[in-house]
Enzyme design. Structure first.
Site, PDB file in Angstrom:
ATOM      1  N   ARG A   1       0.846  -1.196   0.000  1.00 57.48           N
ATOM      2  CA  ARG A   1       0.000   0.000   0.000  1.00 57.48           C
ATOM      3  C   ARG A   1       0.886   1.252   0.000  1.00 57.48           C
ATOM      4  O   ARG A   1       0.625   2.208  -0.725  1.00 57.48           O
ATOM      5  CB  ARG A   1      -0.953  -0.029   1.204  1.00 57.48           C
ATOM      6  CG  ARG A   1      -2.125  -0.999   0.988  1.00 57.48           C
ATOM      7  CD  ARG A   1      -3.143  -0.925   2.107  1.00 57.48           C
ATOM      8  NE  ARG A   1      -2.675  -1.569   3.314  1.00 57.48           N
ATOM      9  CZ  ARG A   1      -2.965  -2.824   3.675  1.00 57.48           C
ATOM     10  NH1 ARG A   1      -3.754  -3.576   2.910  1.00 57.48           N
ATOM     11  NH2 ARG A   1      -2.487  -3.342   4.790  1.00 57.48           N
TER      12      ARG A   1
ATOM     13  N   ASP B   1     -15.165  -2.871  -5.895  1.00 58.17           N
ATOM     14  CA  ASP B   1     -15.316  -4.094  -5.111  1.00 58.17           C
ATOM     15  C   ASP B   1     -16.753  -4.567  -5.257  1.00 58.17           C
ATOM     16  O   ASP B   1     -17.654  -3.766  -5.453  1.00 58.17           O
ATOM     17  CB  ASP B   1     -14.994  -3.838  -3.622  1.00 58.17           C
ATOM     18  CG  ASP B   1     -14.602  -5.114  -2.893  1.00 58.17           C
ATOM     19  OD1 ASP B   1     -13.399  -5.307  -2.626  1.00 58.17           O
ATOM     20  OD2 ASP B   1     -15.498  -5.934  -2.602  1.00 58.17           O
TER      21      ASP B   1
ATOM     22  N   CYS C   1      -2.591 -14.107  -3.859  1.00 52.69           N
ATOM     23  CA  CYS C   1      -2.398 -14.741  -2.552  1.00 52.69           C
ATOM     24  C   CYS C   1      -2.672 -16.237  -2.650  1.00 52.69           C
ATOM     25  O   CYS C   1      -2.926 -16.892  -1.641  1.00 52.69           O
ATOM     26  CB  CYS C   1      -3.267 -14.064  -1.489  1.00 52.69           C
ATOM     27  SG  CYS C   1      -5.001 -13.998  -1.923  1.00 52.69           S
TER      28      CYS C   1
HETATM   29  N1  SAH Z   1      -6.786  -4.651  -1.578  1.00 50.72           N
HETATM   30  C1  SAH Z   1      -7.426  -4.884  -0.294  1.00 50.72           C
HETATM   31  C2  SAH Z   1      -7.733  -6.343  -0.022  1.00 50.72           C
HETATM   32  C3  SAH Z   1      -8.525  -7.057  -1.099  1.00 50.72           C
HETATM   33  S1  SAH Z   1      -9.356  -8.460  -0.533  1.00 50.72           S
HETATM   34  C4  SAH Z   1      -6.572  -4.270   0.821  1.00 50.72           C
HETATM   35  O1  SAH Z   1      -5.423  -3.864   0.589  1.00 50.72           O
HETATM   36  O2  SAH Z   1      -7.056  -4.190   1.950  1.00 50.72           O
HETATM   37  C5  SAH Z   1     -10.279  -8.971  -1.893  1.00 50.72           C
HETATM   38  C6  SAH Z   1     -11.556  -8.159  -2.136  1.00 50.72           C
HETATM   39  O3  SAH Z   1     -12.075  -8.618  -3.378  1.00 50.72           O
HETATM   40  C7  SAH Z   1     -12.674  -8.334  -1.130  1.00 50.72           C
HETATM   41  O4  SAH Z   1     -13.015  -7.074  -0.601  1.00 50.72           O
HETATM   42  C8  SAH Z   1     -13.854  -8.926  -1.932  1.00 50.72           C
HETATM   43  O5  SAH Z   1     -15.105  -8.355  -1.578  1.00 50.72           O
HETATM   44  C9  SAH Z   1     -13.498  -8.536  -3.332  1.00 50.72           C
HETATM   45  N2  SAH Z   1     -13.972  -9.415  -4.411  1.00 50.72           N
HETATM   46  C10 SAH Z   1     -13.951 -10.762  -4.471  1.00 50.72           C
HETATM   47  N3  SAH Z   1     -14.361 -11.190  -5.680  1.00 50.72           N
HETATM   48  C11 SAH Z   1     -14.671 -10.092  -6.405  1.00 50.72           C
HETATM   49  C12 SAH Z   1     -15.135  -9.876  -7.739  1.00 50.72           C
HETATM   50  N4  SAH Z   1     -15.360 -10.899  -8.564  1.00 50.72           N
HETATM   51  N5  SAH Z   1     -15.310  -8.618  -8.160  1.00 50.72           N
HETATM   52  C13 SAH Z   1     -15.062  -7.561  -7.333  1.00 50.72           C
HETATM   53  N6  SAH Z   1     -14.617  -7.710  -6.072  1.00 50.72           N
HETATM   54  C14 SAH Z   1     -14.423  -8.958  -5.604  1.00 50.72           C
END
Ligand code: SAH
Length: 396
Positions: free
Chosen positions: A212, A250, A338
């Site tokens: 980040r 999201d 991940c």
């Molecule tokens: N970048 C974030 C963490 C991401 S976690 C950070 O730094 O804190 C993954 C996210 O992807 C979750 O919030 C989940 O709601 C979202 N997600 C999962 N599948 C998705 C999709 N098909 N389209 C959009 N968002 C999705």
């Protein structure tokens, strides 16, 4: 001490002797020590076929990973002081990097506490117990956590998929002390409100902390598209460091409304949010001719099990293809995975194919992983799971 004994089959000790912590069920000499004779989670002494001690661990006859080691000698007392000692070492490990109050404090096998994860949110701990062995040691672990952290509350986020494989139920929200609905994470000078009961994982992704900050540096004066934004970690860090604009995508409306609240609470410009499937949103943004200078793609694991490998890899490739079309020339594409079953070479391959799909060329200018509060066990590749590629996308 009379502790149950379990024996490896002949020739199955090399990996464990090299430091690995798992013995698989097909490596056990089941004629000599039938797995069915053990209770799930029972403590055991593990021996090789010659009867030489390998270590102290716990067994689960229903799991593919039959034994996980807690210590590399037999007959080690697994009591509260054992856990205090391991947790203190975990605390010291993080302290080298200035991490204490807002950090993952225990990362399972990486801290030689297989099956245990502890995330700290200042005075609150959120704990995930992933195995029958750790479940049966929970009283001792809780005592050690109270001793080491003096928390105001401990929440168990035991809604993990992995618990099914261990024959455990999936429950959230059992609490020792009190844990409020929202807890605060302090990171890079910002305060994020997150939900430990209903959020992703334990509420926050500590593993992306360094990225980040690194991405924010690339965003000064630029326009960021933060895909899979969750509660806006990348967007808000970038806006605080001088990004011109951020757009957060999201599928979770709850996550995006927390992103907005967090922006307001930190007196930042509020990012534009798009509640949608990421693939649809990328297509929609392309159709309306939008362009970005930096795009972050931080999806959930597309490869959760080995059998998801091909479709998962293709999903990363498609995602890159869609995103690369939205970048100015040159623009930064930061792609994270991940998925623990995906190695960095295959991941780079998917990235390369995605870039080709978009008719662009790329330079990978940096590669990163998880932060030091997610230590990698050198013998257990699965503990090294986060891969982050920093690509500079150019014209062909
Ligand atoms: N970048 C974030 C963490 C991401 S976690 C950070 O730094 O804190 C993954 C996210 O992807 C979750 O919030 C989940 O709601 C979202 N997600 C999962 N599948 C998705 C999709 N098909 N389209 C959009 N968002 C999705």
């Amino acid at each position: 001490m009379t502790r149950a004994e379990i024996f490896l089959a002949r020739g199955e000790d090399a990996r464990l002797r090299a430091g690995h912590l798992w013995a698989f069920s097909n490596e056990i000499d089941t004629a000599r020590s039938p797995l069915t004779s053990f209770a799930p989670g029972e403590l055991v002494n593990l021996f090789d076929a010659k009867g030489q001690g390998i270590g102290t661990g716990y067994v689960n006859p229903h799991s593919l990973i039959a034994v996980r080691l807690l210590a590399s000698e037999v007959d080690v007392a697994i009591d509260r002081s054992f856990f205090q000692e391991r947790i203190r070492r975990a605390i010291d490990t993080r302290a080298h990097f200035g991490l204490a109050r807002f950090s993952r404090m225990v990362f399972g096998e990486g801290d030689r506490l297989p099956g245990l994860v502890v995330d700290r949110y200042g005075p609150h701990l959120v704990v995930q117990v992933g195995t029958a062995g750790m479940e049966s040691l929970r009283e001792l672990i809780q005592g050690a956590l109270i001793e080491c952290f003096a928390p105001e509350g401990i929440l168990y986020r035991n809604d993990l998929e992995a618990r099914k494989l261990e024959g455990l139920d999936q429950r959230t929200s059992e609490v020792w002390g009190t844990v409020p609905e929202r807890v605060t994470v302090e990171e890079a000078g910002l305060a994020f409100q997150v939900s430990p009961r209903h959020g992703q994982k334990t509420g926050w992704f500590y593993d992306q902390r360094e990225h980040r900050t690194r991405v924010a540096r690339l965003c000064v004066g630029r326009r960021l598209l933060d895909v899979f934004s969750y509660v806006g970690g990348f967007s808000l860090t970038a806006l605080a460091q001088g990004a011109r604009e951020a757009v957060a995508v999201d599928e979770s409306e709850a996550a995006l409304s927390l992103a907005i609240e967090n922006a307001e609470a930190n007196q930042l410009e509020v990012p534009r949010t798009i509640v949608a499937d990421a693939f649809d949103a990328l297509r929609m943004l392309a159709e309306s001719g939008e362009r970005f200078e930096v795009i972050v793609l931080d999806p959930p694991a597309f490869i959760k099990r080995k059998k998801d490998f091909r479709p998962g890899l293709l999903a990363y490739e498609r995602l890159v293809g869609f995103a690369a079309r939205l970048l100015v020339n040159p623009g930064f594409l930061v792609l994270a995975s991940c998925s623990s079953h995906l190695g960095v070479d295959d991941f780079r391959g998917a990235f390369a194919r995605g870039v080709r799909r978009a008719g662009r060329a790329a330079k990978i200018v940096d590669v990163g992983g998880q932060g030091p509060d997610h230590p990698v066990h050198p013998s257990i590749p699965e503990t090294s799971y986060l891969k982050v590629l920093y690509g500079l996308i150019e014209e062909r």
